[in-house]
Design a protein around this motif. Structure first.
Motif, short mmCIF file in Angstrom:
data_model
loop_
_atom_site.label_atom_id
_atom_site.label_comp_id
_atom_site.label_asym_id
_atom_site.label_seq_id
_atom_site.Cartn_x
_atom_site.Cartn_y
_atom_site.Cartn_z
N PHE A 210 0.87 -1.17 0.00
CA PHE A 210 0.00 0.00 0.00
C PHE A 210 0.91 1.23 0.00
O PHE A 210 1.76 1.39 0.87
CB PHE A 210 -0.87 -0.03 1.25
CG PHE A 210 -1.94 1.02 1.33
CD1 PHE A 210 -3.24 0.74 0.92
CD2 PHE A 210 -1.66 2.29 1.84
CE1 PHE A 210 -4.24 1.70 1.01
CE2 PHE A 210 -2.65 3.25 1.94
CZ PHE A 210 -3.94 2.95 1.52
N LYS A 211 0.75 2.09 -1.01
CA LYS A 211 1.66 3.22 -1.19
C LYS A 211 0.89 4.54 -1.14
O LYS A 211 -0.15 4.69 -1.78
CB LYS A 211 2.40 3.09 -2.52
CG LYS A 211 3.27 1.84 -2.61
CD LYS A 211 4.00 1.74 -3.95
CE LYS A 211 4.89 0.51 -3.99
NZ LYS A 211 5.62 0.39 -5.27
N THR A 212 1.44 5.50 -0.39
CA THR A 212 0.78 6.77 -0.12
C THR A 212 1.70 7.93 -0.49
O THR A 212 2.90 7.88 -0.21
CB THR A 212 0.40 6.87 1.37
OG1 THR A 212 -0.40 5.75 1.73
CG2 THR A 212 -0.36 8.15 1.66
N GLY A 250 -4.44 3.97 -7.68
CA GLY A 250 -3.34 3.93 -8.64
C GLY A 250 -2.41 2.77 -8.35
O GLY A 250 -2.33 2.27 -7.23
N GLY A 251 -1.71 2.31 -9.36
CA GLY A 251 -0.74 1.23 -9.18
C GLY A 251 -0.11 0.87 -10.51
O GLY A 251 -0.78 0.90 -11.55
N MET A 252 1.17 0.50 -10.49
CA MET A 252 1.91 0.29 -11.73
C MET A 252 2.09 -1.16 -12.15
O MET A 252 2.30 -1.46 -13.31
CB MET A 252 3.30 0.95 -11.63
CG MET A 252 3.27 2.47 -11.56
SD MET A 252 2.78 3.24 -13.14
CE MET A 252 1.02 3.53 -12.87
N GLN A 288 -9.43 -1.06 2.34
CA GLN A 288 -8.69 -2.05 1.56
C GLN A 288 -8.39 -3.29 2.39
O GLN A 288 -8.45 -4.42 1.88
CB GLN A 288 -7.40 -1.44 1.02
CG GLN A 288 -6.45 -2.41 0.34
CD GLN A 288 -7.02 -3.09 -0.90
OE1 GLN A 288 -8.12 -2.74 -1.36
NE2 GLN A 288 -6.29 -4.03 -1.46
N ARG A 289 -8.09 -3.10 3.66
CA ARG A 289 -7.86 -4.24 4.55
C ARG A 289 -9.07 -5.18 4.55
O ARG A 289 -8.93 -6.41 4.50
CB ARG A 289 -7.60 -3.73 5.97
CG ARG A 289 -7.42 -4.80 7.04
CD ARG A 289 -7.60 -4.22 8.43
NE ARG A 289 -8.99 -3.80 8.66
CZ ARG A 289 -9.38 -3.01 9.65
NH1 ARG A 289 -8.49 -2.53 10.52
NH2 ARG A 289 -10.65 -2.68 9.78
N ASP A 290 -10.27 -4.60 4.56
CA ASP A 290 -11.50 -5.38 4.67
C ASP A 290 -12.06 -5.82 3.33
O ASP A 290 -12.70 -6.87 3.23
CB ASP A 290 -12.56 -4.57 5.43
CG ASP A 290 -12.13 -4.22 6.84
OD1 ASP A 290 -11.23 -4.90 7.37
OD2 ASP A 290 -12.68 -3.26 7.41
N TRP A 291 -11.84 -5.05 2.29
CA TRP A 291 -12.43 -5.33 0.97
C TRP A 291 -11.46 -6.01 0.02
O TRP A 291 -11.87 -6.63 -0.96
CB TRP A 291 -12.91 -4.04 0.32
CG TRP A 291 -14.16 -3.46 0.90
CD1 TRP A 291 -14.84 -3.88 2.01
CD2 TRP A 291 -14.89 -2.34 0.38
NE1 TRP A 291 -15.95 -3.09 2.22
CE2 TRP A 291 -16.00 -2.14 1.23
CE3 TRP A 291 -14.71 -1.49 -0.71
CZ2 TRP A 291 -16.93 -1.12 1.01
CZ3 TRP A 291 -15.63 -0.47 -0.93
CH2 TRP A 291 -16.73 -0.29 -0.08
N GLY A 292 -10.17 -5.87 0.23
CA GLY A 292 -9.18 -6.36 -0.73
C GLY A 292 -9.21 -7.87 -0.89
O GLY A 292 -9.61 -8.61 0.01
N ASP A 293 -8.76 -8.34 -2.04
CA ASP A 293 -8.77 -9.76 -2.39
C ASP A 293 -7.61 -10.48 -1.71
O ASP A 293 -6.44 -10.23 -2.01
CB ASP A 293 -8.66 -9.90 -3.91
CG ASP A 293 -8.83 -11.33 -4.39
OD1 ASP A 293 -8.84 -12.26 -3.55
OD2 ASP A 293 -8.96 -11.54 -5.62
N ARG A 294 -7.92 -11.38 -0.80
CA ARG A 294 -6.90 -12.15 -0.10
C ARG A 294 -6.77 -13.57 -0.67
O ARG A 294 -6.09 -14.41 -0.08
CB ARG A 294 -7.19 -12.20 1.40
CG ARG A 294 -7.03 -10.84 2.08
CD ARG A 294 -7.28 -10.91 3.57
NE ARG A 294 -7.21 -9.61 4.22
CZ ARG A 294 -6.11 -9.09 4.78
NH1 ARG A 294 -4.98 -9.79 4.78
NH2 ARG A 294 -6.13 -7.89 5.34
N ALA A 300 -4.80 -8.20 -5.73
CA ALA A 300 -4.97 -7.78 -4.35
C ALA A 300 -4.65 -6.31 -4.08
O ALA A 300 -4.83 -5.85 -2.96
CB ALA A 300 -4.10 -8.64 -3.43
N ARG A 301 -4.20 -5.55 -5.09
CA ARG A 301 -3.91 -4.14 -4.87
C ARG A 301 -5.20 -3.33 -4.83
O ARG A 301 -6.25 -3.73 -5.33
CB ARG A 301 -3.00 -3.61 -5.98
CG ARG A 301 -1.58 -4.12 -5.97
CD ARG A 301 -0.76 -3.61 -4.79
NE ARG A 301 -0.61 -2.16 -4.80
CZ ARG A 301 0.32 -1.49 -5.50
NH1 ARG A 301 1.18 -2.14 -6.26
NH2 ARG A 301 0.41 -0.18 -5.43
#
Length: 574
Positions: A210-212, A250-252, A288-294, A300-301
């Protein structure tokens, strides 16, 4: 969810809050390696186990173990260090690493070549100057970026303060880091539960990294659209902070051949007042902790969670968790992603010097710039700060009047002033070979020579002073953000790259695949007619990326799987 969890989820759950068997692995002197599970856990401590790939074949022939070592990344919110901290970094690089320092696209340092037996000594040296590496990697909020120089304005100082506060607030609370690397003592206390140890993350942390970042328009030097979470400063007529536009998604990274993976630019979610910014950061992270794909780490991003749930659902949920609905985004404008080089005057009569560091590698070049020695000597007399930028450069910041002439003389003595061309000073590469285990092709070691050929090409067409953003990575994970470059190269195999064109100069639009799996000759042959056309048909002030879209070489890219829709190289428009 009935789907089986990804392997890393079970590993985190059983790790005893990131301890695993790291202590035992570090104590094993028979091997330079650590266990496969610990190789995943050590990322949360800011490290990757790597090996010297240039030596693999020779060591294999000799029946020797791979030349294992750690890459160690430092957590430095906003990229700000004191001269004493710089000197400690320099010492670690020379004594425990490979004799160099590497500035990264996340405004921090990486050390390469730290062998297992030296790892604790390196971390303890960092600790002695109040630095650490925890959460510089792993499934957590990583090093937080901010607009490069807090001394530029009150808004830049506010951006740095927010970045620092977010980094501190979202830091993992486990005592494992100090226990393993610093003093070896387990922190005494009650029963270890997720609520006590990790009140924000819980026992299994986040689904993925996770990037901020925090930006101050009109500069987009942090490439805000490339990140999971962003804050864009909104100023009043006097230049004070009214609040922040919040961006998400966002994510690369992507995977070659898998169209379900793709880079994505962030959406502007809404506007928050300054007093709600920290709550907004936690709200996005916990959503994201609760909704993200584990179940699938390739999905998963945050960017995929935004695609799956939709921006409206995210906006509502984040507002609910803050306790205040997000307002409509405020207008803003970005003009570019680069750094301003040379001297600038700052507040209170102090000055700032931005130095170009090619691909972020600080080293002494025989017969050339003595960058490592020169910056070490500057640090010995400097009474301000050093500030790393997300373009892999460094600012000698807050220079006093009494020191400016001394530093100017040192810059000349050690050859630190670069006469880099416009295209070179806007170029950036990831490390890739020989240390990165994911690299498919060269990047840092190769891009300078390719840029030399591009320099010759643009000069032939009268474009030597044209600012064109060029970025290269050795694999599709996108650490140097090539999908947001006007000309991007992504490693496909030894000496071969995918060529991307058309990302916006200010970082708000992705590029498009132009050619796949091409070598240097094919790259130069493909770019020559486009550069020729640009020199003849560009309009005043038109950036190269806008030109290639207007002339039909590539189509403008939108978010999502459309990134992979490629009609092939196009003929110039009539």
């Amino acid at each position: 969810m009935t789907d089986k969890l990804a392997r890393n989820e079970y590993l985190k759950d059983a790790s005893r809050y990131l301890r695993g068997t790291l202590n035992e692995g570090l104590a094993n002197e028979i091997t330079g390696e650590i266990s496969e599970d610990d190789q995943q856990l050590v990322k949360f401590h800011g490290m990757y186990l790597q090996d010297e790939r240039d030596l693999r074949a020779e060591r294999s022939r000799k029946k020797m173990e791979k030349a294992f070592s750690f890459m160690i990344r430092v957590r430095i919110p906003g990229g700000v260090t004191t001269p004493a901290q710089w000197l400690a970094m320099d010492e670690i690089g020379r004594v425990y690493a490979n004799g160099t320092l590497r500035l990264t696209t996340r405004e921090t340092f990486q050390f390469h070549g730290v062998i297992k037996s030296n790892s604790r000594a390196a971390i303890r040296k960092l600790d002695s100057v109040l630095l650490d590496t925890i959460a510089a990697c792993g499934d957590v909020n990583r090093n937080v970026l901010s607009a490069s120089n807090p001394h530029q304005s009150g808004a830049h100082q506010a951006a740095y303060d927010l970045a620092k506060n977010i980094s501190d607030h979202l830091l993992p609370r486990t005592g494992a880091y100090r226990e393993i690397w610093i003093d070896g003592e387990k922190i005494a206390g009650g029963e270890e539960t997720a609520e006590v140890v990790e009140p924000i993350y819980g026992k299994t942390y986040l689904p993925r990294k996770f990037k901020t970042v925090v930006a101050v328009p009109p500069q987009n030097d942090v490439d805000i659209y490339a990140h999971d979470l962003g804050f864009i400063a909104i100023l009043d007529d006097k230049g004070a902070i009214e609040g922040w536009n919040v961006t998400v998604g966002g994510g690369m990274g992507m995977t070659h051949g898998d169209t379900k993976t793709y880079p994505r630019t962030a959406n502007v979610l809404g506007f928050v007042r300054p007093e709600h910014a920290l709550k907004a950061a936690e709200a996005v992270l916990t959503t994201q902790r609760d909704w993200g794909d584990r179940t699938n780490r390739a999905h998963a991003r945050v960017k995929y969670t935004v695609e799956d749930r939709g921006v409206d659902a995210w906006r509502a949920e984040v507002g609910k968790r803050i306790g205040v609905a997000l307002a409509a985004p405020r207008p803003f404008k970005f003009t570019g992603t680069g750094d301003r080089y040379g001297w600038t005057d700052g507040e209170n009569g102090r000055s700032h010097l931005t130095l170009f560091i090619e691909n972020g590698r600080i080293k002494d070049v025989p017969g050339g710039p003595q960058m490592m020695t020169g910056l070490r000597e500057i640090a010995k007399i400097h009474d301000g700060e050093f500030r790393m930028t997300s373009n892999q450069n460094v600012i000698v910041s807050n220079v006093s009047k009494k020191n400016r002439k001394k530093i100017e003389a040192m810059v000349v003595e050690y050859g630190l002033t670069s006469q880099a061309s416009a295209i070179r000073r806007n170029a950036m590469a990831c490390v890739a070979l020989p240390t990165c285990g994911l690299a498919l092709a060269e990047s840092e070691r190769y891009l300078p020579s390719l840029v030399t050929k591009l320099e010759e090409m643009v000069a032939r067409h009268g474009l030597a002073e044209e600012e064109i953003v060029v970025r290269m990575t050795g694999c599709p994970n996108g650490c140097a953000r090539p999908y947001l470059a006007e000309i991007g190269f992504v490693g496909k195999g030894p000496g071969r790259y995918n060529l991307y064109l058309g990302a916006a100069f200010n970082g708000e639009r992705l590029s498009k695949l132009y050619l796949e799996d091409v070598n240097e000759t094919e790259i130069l042959d493909a770019l020559e007619p486009i550069i020729t056309d640009y020199s003849k048909a560009k309009t005043p002030g038109e950036h190269f990326s806008d030109f290639v879209i207007r002339r039909g070489y590539v189509a403008a890219t939108t978010n999502g799987p459309d990134f992979h829709v490629n009609t092939g190289p196009q003929r110039p428009a009539a």
